[in-house]
Design an enzyme around this catalytic site. Structure first.
Site: not given
Ligand code: PEP
Ligand code: MG
Length: 902
Positions: A109, A107, A854, A786, A874, A459, A343, A29, A98
């Site tokens: 403070m 709201g 992956c 990977s 990638y 949770h 803002r 502010k 303020r």
């Molecule tokens: C991993 O462990 O990140 C993975 C891609 O293999 P998975 O989830 O199948 O164990």
């Protein structure tokens, strides 16, 4: 960074001394008031006490040395500028006090208005306001009320009660019907309430009022609701708030005065236009408190054309200056417009894209900046189906949008009932006060989860997000009565079996079934909406920004897919190959029997027969995927899970065998199976006989898969297609494991491929910490890595990935041990370090080594930025996440530090 407590440390800044970049020091502010002042806009003069002063106060429990003197200096200069003095009985200067932290905490403070009024100056104020006694007494009663409540913790209801009493004695509901005498009486009543609760008279010294109000704002940083809000919004606890002391301007001086709020564009849709509310003859807090009904801002044009025109031109100026949607608060005092706040305004996900596109059209920002202004979380929100809402559906409660999506279903109150009804094919919404680990089965069975308690890290919220399930938490208007199997809300009673609908994005709860409509953004990605020709500003903006992201990004985006249908969908979403084809689903269903034969084989012949039966099935699976991904790389991972996962559970099998034995049936086969399951039972299967270990123990298993992959590739190529298979070995921890598998695989490949021209790469997952730490050795035997960040997180932290999120992560989040589950967003310091080491050492050993990821993190916005910064080639993620990863990879490329996805 506690501030230095020296006399010469600067704790107070005049508005003319600051600017919008100083949010850390002056709060949002204060920094923006300074910016507007320097733009020459009509801002009431004032000054800002820094966040450093607040930090020092909170650390020591007293104002830092020098602060009082600096406040005095700035106050005097304010008095000179305004030609008035604080507390002057004839012509008092009044100020507002303020709060204003770096991040907006609406709201949370405190604010105190009209500081400087007392029994004498109220008379002077009336005279200065043109003998407007009513206004002066109204201002005074507001001061006592706000000061009492925020500075001295007098219960607010007592003041409200006294106001209601006076109104009902007058037979009115409208505070404007109270005259000066009524309000003078109210001031007396308020003073008594003040004295009763504080044991002292309302302070008459204006400077004492000011100092106590400043202190109260400092202290409000640690008020319980502010602490909770910060925890939920992940705002650091040590920032402190700045305090703005601003000359009061009055919107309650008569019909030619008023107050309002406005947005420079529609924060809901992004549409251009005038969006705001105005309330004549009122002070700021009346608008928010909803005391009277506001009118649309457009009506101000009739009431006060010159202020309206000035406001519009200021709004245009602010947009041009901030190059973004701004929200503002203003007051008109007797025909004079004053700007009280601005803002960069909050907006919906859809508006974020639309506005970014518009600003590019208007030449205010370039496409890189447009890309920076949106994010993957917003795009993901736009990909969920939404409720089709019209006026028939009104929310009965609003909780916290804890896990996005739209879900309708039958209300149930227990986990067991959720499981029962879901088994009958019904959609159910599990309603609880709050959930706990015992509710897990019900949560899995339910379409959505609704709780009346708990925030974004409860949770229910954490587990639902982990499952991708719609959840509204903390809808506290709902009174849940589990034994009676009902809840009540806003005068309605909802019994088990009734239908409700919940929106996990907005947190809204509706009675009955609300129809769901598909996402236009998904329709665009799927190709059924053509962005060039559709008259839909959102789709056009998404198209434009995605096109730019694709042009800028360095990371390729692949998908995790193991069926032809998933591969095809991911390709439509822009996947540039498959980064992980898990082969385990290919061993399920009616193929279980073959797996059983493989496991129960008594000799090599029996085993080879079973494998020979699996080979053509696998080959067909791979052919389908290679065809769908024609010309793009496909990483096929050899089988990973422990084999007993393909057999019936031990307990069930034991019971079946016992029952059959009892009946005197022939159970030789089942007994053999049971013995095998017992033999293969592991205490910690995730750390047991799986991945490469399995391949080395069961002769012929990996060989069969390698042969199926190579044969499928050759068949596709011979049919005129282009197959680019990459074989990936899971769970490697030592180079010797990989070398052993590789030697056998290379022989098979050479034999199958012949002169077909098919090239098969062989690489490995890096998902065991030891593999990351010996990546230099492993790279000698791998053409690509990977990163399996799911297992790397599991083994790096020692967290059982199937158990911990439901068991205790909610508590860890609540305690702030981590801000987000490390399974959701990569833990840069720990697991991320393993990735970095492996990437560097792998590439040092084998320059040009192809690197990808992956694990689930491949589709998480913040993690994508990390993978960009580590230099991976990638990321690979589930089909639905592919657009999010493309967008974030583009953002990472245009953001210089590559580190922040927010
Ligand atoms: C991993 O462990 O990140 C993975 C891609 O293999 P998975 O989830 O199948 O164990
Ligand atoms: Mg893994």
């Amino acid at each position: 960074m506690a501030a230095q407590e020296t006399d010469d440390h600067k704790y107070v800044y005049d508005f003319s001394e600051g600017n919008k970049e100083l949010k850390d020091l002056l709060g949002g502010k204060g920094a923006n008031l300074a910016e507007m002042t320097n733009l020459g806009l009509p801002v009431p003069p004032g000054f800002t006490i820094t966040t450093e002063a607040c930090q020092a106060y909170l650390a020591t429990g007293r104002e830092p040395d020098g602060l009082a003197g600096q406040i005095e200096e700035h106050l005097q200069s304010l008095e000179r500028e305004m030609g008035k003095r604080l507390g002057d009985p004839q012509d008092p200067l009044l100020v507002s006090v303020r709060s204003g932290a770096k991040f907006s905490m609406p709201g949370m403070m405190e604010t105190v208005l009209n500081v400087g009024l007392n029994d004498q100056s109220v008379v002077g104020l009336a005279a200065q306001a043109g003998q407007n006694d009513r206004f002066a007494w109204d201002s005074y009663r507001r001061l006592i009320q706000m000061f009492g409540k925020t500075v001295c913790e007098v219960p607010g209801e007592e003041f409200e009660h006294a106001l209601d009493e006076i109104k009902s004695a007058k037979g009115t509901h409208n505070d404007l019907d109270l005259d000066a005498n009524d309000l003078r009486g109210l001031v007396d009543a308020y003073k008594k309430i003040f004295a009763k609760h504080t044991g002292r008279e309302f302070p008459q010294q204006p400077r004492e009022q000011l100092d106590l109000a400043i202190r109260a704002v400092f202290e409000s940083w640690n008020a319980e609701r502010a602490v909770l809000y910060r925890r939920q919004e992940r705002i650091p606890a040590d920032l402190g708030t700045a305090v703005n002391v601003v000359t009061m301007v009055f919107g309650n001086l008569g019909p030619d005065s008023g107050t309002g709020v406005a947005f420079t564009r529609d924060p809901g849709s992004g549409a251009q236009g005038i969006y705001g509310d105005y309330l004549a003859n009122a002070q700021g807090e009346d608008v928010v408190a909803g005391i009277r009904n506001t009118v649309p801002l457009q009506e101000l044009e009739q009431l006060d054309k010159s202020s309206y025109d000035e406001l519009l031109s200021i709004m245009a100026r602010l947009e041009e200056h901030y190059r973004d949607l701004c929200d503002i608060e203003f007051t008109i005092e007797r025909g004079k417009l004053w700007m009280l706040q601005t803002r960069v305004g909050k907006r919906t996900a859809a508006a974020a894209f639309v506005i970014a596109g518009q600003l590019v059209d208007e030449g205010l920002i370039d496409l890189d900046e447009a890309l920076h202004r949106v994010n993957g979380a917003q795009l993901a929100q736009l990909m969920f189906p939404r409720f089709q809402l019209d006026h028939e559906f009104e929310a009965v409660a609003t909780g916290i949008g804890a896990s996005p999506g739209a879900a309708s279903g039958t209300v149930v109150f227990t986990s067991a009932r959720a499981v029962e009804l879901a088994a009958e094919g019904e959609s159910v919404i599990l309603v609880r006060r709050e959930t706990n680990p015992d509710d897990l089965n019900g949560m899995i069975a339910a379409k959505g989860i609704l709780t009346s308690r708990g925030g974004k890290t409860s949770h229910a919220a954490v587990v639902a997000r982990g499952m991708g399930k719609t959840c509204v938490s903390g809808a506290d208007e709902i009174e849940v009565n589990v034994p009676a199997k009902r809840f009540t809300v806003a005068g309605h009673t909802v019994d088990e079996g009734d239908v409700v609908s919940i929106d996990g994005t907005t947190g809204k709860v509706y009675l009955g079934e609300v129809p769901v409509m598909p996402s236009e953004v998904v329709q665009y990605f799927e190709g059924s909406l053509d962005a060039e020709h559709v008259d839909n500003p959102l789709v056009r903006a998404v198209h434009r920004i995605m096109t730019h992201a694709d042009a800028q990004r360095r990371l390729a985006v692949r998908t995790n897919a193991d069926t032809g249908a998933d591969a095809a969908r991911a390709r439509r979403f822009g996947a540039e190959g498959i980064g992980l084809c898990r082969t385990e689903h290919m061993f399920l269903g009616d193929r279980r029997e073959l797996v059983e034969r493989l496991i129960l084989a008594r000799d090599a012949d029996e085993r080879e027969t079973a494998l020979a039966a699996l080979l053509p099935l696998q080959r067909a699976d791979f052919m389908e995927i290679f065809r769908e991904m024609d010309g793009l790389p496909v990483t096929v991972r050899l089988i990973d899970p422990p084999l007993h996962e393909f057999l019936p559970p031990l307990e069930q099998l034991a019971v079946n065998v016992a029952v059959a034995q009892e009946r005197g049936e022939d159970v030789a086969k089942e007994e053999a199976l049971l013995a095998a399951v017992r033999r293969m039972h592991e205490e910690n299967p995730m750390l047991g006989l799986r991945g490469v270990r399995l391949g080395l123990v069961i002769p012929g298993l990996f060989a069969m898969q390698v042969r199926a992959i190579a044969e499928a590739a050759v068949a596709v190529v011979r049919a005129g297609g282009v197959a680019c298979p990459e074989i990936m070995v899971p769970l490697v921890g030592a180079v010797q494991e990989l070398e052993t598998v590789r030697a056998e695989a290379e022989k098979i490949i050479a034999e199958v491929v012949g002169d077909s021209g098919v090239e098969v790469l062989i690489g490995t997952m890096i998902e065991v910490p030891r593999a990351a730490l010996t990546a230099g050795q492993i790279a000698e035997a791998a053409e690509f890595f990977s990163f399996g960040t799911n297992d790397l997180t599991q083994m790096g932290w020692g967290f059982s990935r199937d158990d911990v999120e439901g068991a205790f992560f909610w508590r860890y989040l609540e305690l702030g041990i981590f801000g987000i589950s490390p399974f959701e967003s990569i833990d840069r310091d720990g697991v991320g370090r393993l990735v970095r080491i492996a990437a560097e050492e792998g590439r040092a050993a084998r320059p040009g080594l192809k690197l990808g990821v992956c694990g689930e993190h491949g589709g998480d916005p913040d993690s994508v930025h990390f993978f960009h910064s580590v230099g991976l080639d990638y990321v690979s993620c589930s089909p639905f996440r592919v657009p999010v990863a493309r967008l974030e990879a583009g953002r990472a490329a245009v953001e210089t530090d590559g580190s922040d996805s927010r």
